[in-house]
Design a protein around this motif. Structure first.
Motif, PDB file in Angstrom:
ATOM      1  N   SER A 297       0.891  -1.265  -0.130  1.00 15.53           N
ATOM      2  CA  SER A 297      -0.221  -0.018   0.024  1.00 15.53           C
ATOM      3  C   SER A 297       0.866   1.303   0.072  1.00 15.53           C
ATOM      4  O   SER A 297       0.405   2.245  -0.493  1.00 15.53           O
ATOM      5  CB  SER A 297      -0.897   0.153   1.287  1.00 15.53           C
ATOM      6  N   ARG A 302      -3.247   2.899  -0.424  1.00 15.06           N
ATOM      7  CA  ARG A 302      -4.051   2.272   0.442  1.00 15.06           C
ATOM      8  C   ARG A 302      -5.416   1.796  -0.313  1.00 15.06           C
ATOM      9  O   ARG A 302      -5.784   0.642  -0.136  1.00 15.06           O
ATOM     10  CB  ARG A 302      -4.575   3.143   1.638  1.00 15.06           C
ATOM     11  N   ARG A 303      -6.134   2.584  -0.827  1.00 13.18           N
ATOM     12  CA  ARG A 303      -7.324   2.396  -1.661  1.00 13.18           C
ATOM     13  C   ARG A 303      -7.213   1.162  -2.507  1.00 13.18           C
ATOM     14  O   ARG A 303      -8.250   0.361  -2.671  1.00 13.18           O
ATOM     15  CB  ARG A 303      -8.079   3.471  -2.329  1.00 13.18           C
ATOM     16  N   THR A 353      -4.321   3.746   7.009  1.00 14.32           N
ATOM     17  CA  THR A 353      -5.332   4.246   6.410  1.00 14.32           C
ATOM     18  C   THR A 353      -6.496   4.929   7.576  1.00 14.32           C
ATOM     19  O   THR A 353      -6.604   6.349   7.375  1.00 14.32           O
ATOM     20  CB  THR A 353      -6.357   3.399   5.925  1.00 14.32           C
ATOM     21  N   GLU A 419      -6.993   9.042  -2.188  1.00 16.16           N
ATOM     22  CA  GLU A 419      -5.720   8.517  -1.709  1.00 16.16           C
ATOM     23  C   GLU A 419      -4.833   9.128  -0.474  1.00 16.16           C
ATOM     24  O   GLU A 419      -4.482  10.470  -0.591  1.00 16.16           O
ATOM     25  CB  GLU A 419      -4.879   8.033  -2.874  1.00 16.16           C
ATOM     26  N   THR A 420      -4.576   8.463   0.624  1.00 18.96           N
ATOM     27  CA  THR A 420      -3.673   9.092   1.630  1.00 18.96           C
ATOM     28  C   THR A 420      -2.436   8.640   1.909  1.00 18.96           C
ATOM     29  O   THR A 420      -1.738   9.210   2.627  1.00 18.96           O
ATOM     30  CB  THR A 420      -4.705   8.908   2.907  1.00 18.96           C
ATOM     31  N   SER A 421      -1.855   7.899   1.003  1.00 18.47           N
ATOM     32  CA  SER A 421      -0.686   7.035   1.318  1.00 18.47           C
ATOM     33  C   SER A 421       0.480   8.133   0.936  1.00 18.47           C
ATOM     34  O   SER A 421       0.219   9.152  -0.020  1.00 18.47           O
ATOM     35  CB  SER A 421      -0.376   6.029   0.462  1.00 18.47           C
TER      36      SER A 421
END
Length: 451
Positions: A297, A302-303, A353, A419-421
């Motif tokens: 991820s 992550r998504r 996440t 997306e937050t990665s």
């Protein structure tokens, strides 16, 4: 084993943050794996299904205390520090679990026995409400931006290791004690083991420093007096998203990992030894895939990892349950391993996440509130629902429908997320959202120190 290229400080954070999740989930696993035995001890009935349902109902009712515990410990963690909040949770959790092992049985004191069991389970769940999300918060705030998925995944691996430890304990008991010995006194042993485990956990927690992100927040004067209220006011979307992605997480854990030993014995008619063996192998492989999925991820987002694992589970869960029902232990083991690996892949990126959804000054409280409501609604009663579905439909495959439904709800939630990665963690509830992948990947000073 935690990778050698991690800094010693990061390793201490992972071990200290993870040890409590091992103990918490061991405590819950001990009850789940011994549900059939506890049904006979505390809820005797001429109908074994009634005893089992009563035992699972006690397991599930306790989960309604989880949101209250999440609010309590989450608020304390956001106001006074992560370490003190989830150190107290492990102390209380271990003591309460030990006391369950000391309870007199229904045969000794009648209805007071199950009443005391329910009371201790409620208090146990209250303490558990702040443990896992506290570990997510603590390790996530120590982790570096580029490897947060991998480094945080160990907290979830620790939680399932607690399940594995509980299943190994039940496996050893089943292998060494007769059924009559298990009912008479053997069921107490796993609960008594919580005391030394808790002592180790407290020792390791007391040696940890506070989360550096919390210290920076404290220095900047960003601590809020009512973090839960702040989360509801400024972070409603993240609250709903954390609730939604936790649906498949909890149903997967409590159906695939907790309920399966009971399912193998009561529905598939395999021996206690076979059911425990299947659980041990399946959980060990699920744990193996968690850091792999967490690292994945970090690379692809992550998504994408969460979506693919959830989507494959949506398609394959029913066929795998069908494979389990072929009265062949080898095929049943293969199917159980496959479903567990899918859950393990999903669990790997979850800690990072969750941490990335919330700003630092409400992270512990906001995450605890959303996650524990999801646990209470979808997770705690999962074994009860599975048992009830089978009893009412006469279809041993019906628990798969519950897993499939949870996957659908989580996929819908994932579609609403950005997306937050590889983005810095936000500091406060009024902060501008993290920049999307591909833009500035500069880290905050806190995160630079953990590289």
């Amino acid at each position: 084993m935690i990778a050698r290229n991690l800094s010693s400080e990061m390793k201490r954070a992972i071990v200290g943050g993870t040890i409590g999740t091992v103990i918490e989930w061991y405590d819950f696993a001990a009850y789940g794996f011994l549900a059939a035995i506890l049904g006979k001890v505390f809820f005797p009935s001429q109908n074994p299904t009634v005893s089992l349902l009563a035992s699972f109902a006690t397991f599930g009712v306790a989960f309604f205390m989880r949101p209250i515990g999440g609010i309590l410990f989450g608020s304390l963690g956001d106001r006074f520090g992560r370490r003190s909040a989830f150190t107290w949770s492990i102390i209380l959790m271990s003591c309460l679990t030990f006391l369950i092992g000391c309870l007199p049985t229904y045969a000794s004191i009648g209805i007071a026995a199950p009443a005391l069991l329910v009371l201790l389970r409620l208090l146990q769940a209250l303490c558990a409400g702040g443990e896992l999300t506290g570990a997510y918060t603590f390790v996530g705030e120590y982790a570096s931006t580029k490897r947060r998925g991998y480094e945080s995944s160990w907290t979830e691996a620790g939680a399932i290791s607690g399940f594995l430890l509980g299943s190994l304990c039940a496996f050893v008991l089943s292998a060494t004690l007769s059924q009559s010995e298990l009912v008479a006194w053997g069921w107490r042993i796993p609960f008594w083991c919580a005391a030394p485990l808790g002592a180790v956990g407290v020792y390791l927690r007391m040696r940890m420093g506070e989360s550096p992100a919390f210290e920076v927040m404290k220095e900047k004067g960003l601590i809020v007096s009512a973090p839960i209220g702040e989360a509801v006011r400024y972070s409603r979307v993240p609250l709903f998203q954390a609730f939604g992605i936790a649906i498949y997480q909890n149903v997967g854990i409590y159906i695939i990992l907790t309920y399966m030993p009971t399912y193998f014995t009561t529905q598939l008619h395999f021996s206690q030894m076979q059911s425990m063996l299947s659980s041990v192998i399946s959980m060990a492989l699920a744990i193996l895939f968690m850091p792999i999925a967490g690292a994945w991820s970090d690379r692809v987002g992550r998504r994408r990892v969460l979506g693919w694992s959830c989507g494959i589970a949506l398609v394959l869960t029913y066929p795998l349950f069908l494979l389990m029902s072929q009265h062949n232990f080898g095929l049943a083991l293969l199917a159980h391993v496959a479903t567990s690996i899918l859950v393990g892949i999903f669990l790997g990126p979850i800690p990072a996440t969750m941490a990335e959804l919330f700003p630092t000054n409400i992270r512990y409280g906001g995450m605890s509130l959303a996650y524990n409501i999801s646990v209470a609604v979808f997770g705690g009663f999962a074994p009860f629902i599975a048992t009830y579905l089978i009893a009412s439909t006469k279809n041993p495959l019906s628990p798969s429908y519950y897993v499939i439904g949870s996957a659908v709800l989580t996929l819908i939630t994932l579609a609403s997320m950005v997306e937050t990665s590889r983005t810095p963690l936000k500091e406060n509830a009024n902060a501008v959202p993290s920049m999307p992948l591909g833009m500035d990947e500069g880290m905050s000073s806190v995160e630079e120190g953990s590289e």
